[in-house]
Scaffold this motif. Structure first.
Motif, PDB file in Angstrom:
ATOM      1  N   MET A   1      13.058   6.407  -6.577  1.00 49.18           N
ATOM      2  CA  MET A   1      13.536   5.069  -6.951  1.00 49.18           C
ATOM      3  C   MET A   1      12.383   4.090  -6.872  1.00 49.18           C
ATOM      4  N   LYS A   2      12.216   3.303  -7.900  1.00 52.05           N
ATOM      5  CA  LYS A   2      11.154   2.318  -7.935  1.00 52.05           C
ATOM      6  C   LYS A   2      11.719   0.926  -7.716  1.00 52.05           C
ATOM      7  N   ILE A   3      11.147   0.171  -6.801  1.00 47.53           N
ATOM      8  CA  ILE A   3      11.570  -1.192  -6.546  1.00 47.53           C
ATOM      9  C   ILE A   3      10.511  -2.120  -7.110  1.00 47.53           C
ATOM     10  N   ASP A   4      10.923  -3.097  -7.858  1.00 48.09           N
ATOM     11  CA  ASP A   4       9.959  -4.020  -8.447  1.00 48.09           C
ATOM     12  C   ASP A   4      10.557  -5.408  -8.440  1.00 48.09           C
ATOM     13  N   GLU A   5       9.764  -6.376  -8.800  1.00 47.76           N
ATOM     14  CA  GLU A   5      10.220  -7.746  -8.881  1.00 47.76           C
ATOM     15  C   GLU A   5      11.141  -7.928 -10.083  1.00 47.76           C
ATOM     16  N   ALA A  64      -0.698 -12.408  -8.959  1.00 44.26           N
ATOM     17  CA  ALA A  64      -1.503 -11.679  -9.940  1.00 44.26           C
ATOM     18  C   ALA A  64      -2.514 -10.768  -9.253  1.00 44.26           C
ATOM     19  N   THR A  65      -3.068 -11.216  -8.139  1.00 45.50           N
ATOM     20  CA  THR A  65      -4.023 -10.394  -7.388  1.00 45.50           C
ATOM     21  C   THR A  65      -3.347  -9.142  -6.865  1.00 45.50           C
ATOM     22  N   VAL A  66      -2.123  -9.280  -6.401  1.00 44.79           N
ATOM     23  CA  VAL A  66      -1.396  -8.115  -5.899  1.00 44.79           C
ATOM     24  C   VAL A  66      -1.061  -7.165  -7.043  1.00 44.79           C
ATOM     25  N   TYR A  67      -0.553  -7.711  -8.143  1.00 44.04           N
ATOM     26  CA  TYR A  67      -0.143  -6.880  -9.270  1.00 44.04           C
ATOM     27  C   TYR A  67      -1.306  -6.123  -9.911  1.00 44.04           C
ATOM     28  N   ARG A  68      -2.500  -6.713  -9.870  1.00 43.14           N
ATOM     29  CA  ARG A  68      -3.651  -5.995 -10.428  1.00 43.14           C
ATOM     30  C   ARG A  68      -3.936  -4.720  -9.646  1.00 43.14           C
ATOM     31  N   ARG A  69      -3.581  -4.711  -8.379  1.00 47.85           N
ATOM     32  CA  ARG A  69      -3.845  -3.555  -7.531  1.00 47.85           C
ATOM     33  C   ARG A  69      -2.644  -2.619  -7.433  1.00 47.85           C
ATOM     34  N   PHE A  70      -1.449  -3.198  -7.423  1.00 45.41           N
ATOM     35  CA  PHE A  70      -0.233  -2.413  -7.218  1.00 45.41           C
ATOM     36  C   PHE A  70       0.819  -2.857  -8.232  1.00 45.41           C
ATOM     37  N   PRO A  71       1.065  -2.047  -9.257  1.00 44.71           N
ATOM     38  CA  PRO A  71       1.988  -2.436 -10.326  1.00 44.71           C
ATOM     39  C   PRO A  71       3.421  -2.710  -9.851  1.00 44.71           C
ATOM     40  N   THR A  72       3.865  -2.018  -8.802  1.00 43.13           N
ATOM     41  CA  THR A  72       5.225  -2.205  -8.307  1.00 43.13           C
ATOM     42  C   THR A  72       5.197  -2.337  -6.786  1.00 43.13           C
ATOM     43  N   LEU A  73       6.306  -2.807  -6.246  1.00 44.06           N
ATOM     44  CA  LEU A  73       6.425  -2.921  -4.799  1.00 44.06           C
ATOM     45  C   LEU A  73       6.403  -1.546  -4.153  1.00 44.06           C
ATOM     46  N   THR A  74       6.983  -0.558  -4.814  1.00 38.13           N
ATOM     47  CA  THR A  74       6.950   0.803  -4.289  1.00 38.13           C
ATOM     48  C   THR A  74       5.524   1.295  -4.142  1.00 38.13           C
ATOM     49  N   VAL A 125      15.127   6.635   3.854  1.00 34.39           N
ATOM     50  CA  VAL A 125      15.252   8.008   3.348  1.00 34.39           C
ATOM     51  C   VAL A 125      16.146   8.103   2.114  1.00 34.39           C
ATOM     52  N   ASP A 126      17.166   7.251   2.010  1.00 34.56           N
ATOM     53  CA  ASP A 126      18.062   7.307   0.849  1.00 34.56           C
ATOM     54  C   ASP A 126      17.604   6.409  -0.293  1.00 34.56           C
ATOM     55  N   ASP A 127      17.135   5.209   0.029  1.00 34.83           N
ATOM     56  CA  ASP A 127      16.821   4.229  -1.013  1.00 34.83           C
ATOM     57  C   ASP A 127      15.382   4.270  -1.518  1.00 34.83           C
ATOM     58  N   LEU A 128      14.465   4.680  -0.660  1.00 39.28           N
ATOM     59  CA  LEU A 128      13.062   4.721  -1.062  1.00 39.28           C
ATOM     60  C   LEU A 128      12.363   5.897  -0.371  1.00 39.28           C
ATOM     61  N   PRO A 129      12.724   7.122  -0.716  1.00 37.90           N
ATOM     62  CA  PRO A 129      12.187   8.303  -0.037  1.00 37.90           C
ATOM     63  C   PRO A 129      10.676   8.460  -0.178  1.00 37.90           C
ATOM     64  N   GLU A 130      10.081   7.762  -1.134  1.00 37.23           N
ATOM     65  CA  GLU A 130       8.627   7.857  -1.298  1.00 37.23           C
ATOM     66  C   GLU A 130       7.890   7.418  -0.034  1.00 37.23           C
ATOM     67  N   LEU A 131       8.461   6.478   0.701  1.00 37.71           N
ATOM     68  CA  LEU A 131       7.790   5.991   1.905  1.00 37.71           C
ATOM     69  C   LEU A 131       7.784   7.051   3.003  1.00 37.71           C
ATOM     70  N   LEU A 132       8.908   7.706   3.202  1.00 33.22           N
ATOM     71  CA  LEU A 132       8.971   8.743   4.226  1.00 33.22           C
ATOM     72  C   LEU A 132       8.093   9.926   3.830  1.00 33.22           C
ATOM     73  N   HIS A 133       8.039  10.218   2.549  1.00 33.25           N
ATOM     74  CA  HIS A 133       7.162  11.294   2.074  1.00 33.25           C
ATOM     75  C   HIS A 133       5.697  10.943   2.354  1.00 33.25           C
TER      76      HIS A 133
END
Length: 218
Positions: A1-5, A64-74, A125-133
């Motif tokens: 699951m990808k979380i973004d603005e 903009a500085t953040v987005y240039r480095r990280f396209p999404t919040l995930t 673990v359910d909503d954003l398993p990428e972090l636990l991984h």
């Protein structure tokens, strides 16, 4: 699951030259400020309340500085978790015995910040398993392997019953750690955590000193 603005908060850049020309160096200070801010927000408020805008504000940079480095919040939060455990050295977990293993584990779980971060990560673990991984890849898997190796040594030395299974015991200890994080205050000190883990291991037959094996000779 990808979380973004919200898409409306992430405007499409106007046509023109790239904001970052080839070879333009990135600011290490900005990178670290962004990652540190993301971790602080994750620990303090949880992933559901983190946003690119909040991270940018806390880090003292533009969105903009953040987005240039990280396209999404995930992408940002995964990178922040990896950055948190960037200095993990698997060799430092080569514990010679159970006492040194439990001492190291207790020192880690005796730190309020570490306790809160682990709870936050398992809560995704359910909503954003990428972090636990990301956590398991950067830290958890190394610790798990080291714990199993130490338990195997303890079994060979007679400190654990010969029929004990190091892998099962490692899973049991991991579960005990999560229970401790949920049921005990973050002010719990390292010595109390160590006593807790030793008590758990004693229930499965741990001897603090090696038990001489009986001779099979008649």
């Amino acid at each position: 699951m990808k979380i973004d603005e919200d898409p409306e908060s992430h405007p499409t850049p106007a046509p023109g030259p790239s904001l970052k020309s080839p070879g333009r160096p990135r600011s290490r200070e900005a990178d670290e400020a962004i990652l540190a801010a993301a971790l602080e927000l994750l620990i303090e408020r949880g992933v559901g309340w983190a946003s690119i805008e909040q991270v940018a504000r806390r880090a003292g940079v533009t969105r903009a500085t953040v987005y240039r480095r990280f396209p999404t919040l995930t992408d940002l939060l995964v990178s922040a978790v990896e950055w948190e455990y960037r200095d993990v050295d698997p060799g430092s977990m080569d514990w010679p015995d159970i006492d040194s293993m439990v001492t190291a584990w207790a020192e880690h779980l005796g730190t309020p910040r570490a306790r809160r971060l682990i709870r936050r990560l398992y809560g995704t673990v359910d909503d954003l398993p990428e972090l636990l991984h990301a956590y398991h890849k950067a830290h958890g898997s190394h610790r798990g392997l080291a714990v199993r190796t130490t338990l195997e040594r303890a079994r060979a030395a007679g400190q654990l019953p010969p029929h004990s299974d190091p892998e099962i015991l490692q899973h049991m200890l991991s579960g005990a750690a999560l229970q401790h994080l949920a049921a005990h205050p973050d002010t719990t000190g390292a010595q109390e955590v160590k006593t807790y883990f030793l008590a758990v291991l004693e229930q499965v037959g741990l001897h603090t000193t090696p038990v001489p094996r009986r001779s099979t000779a008649r």
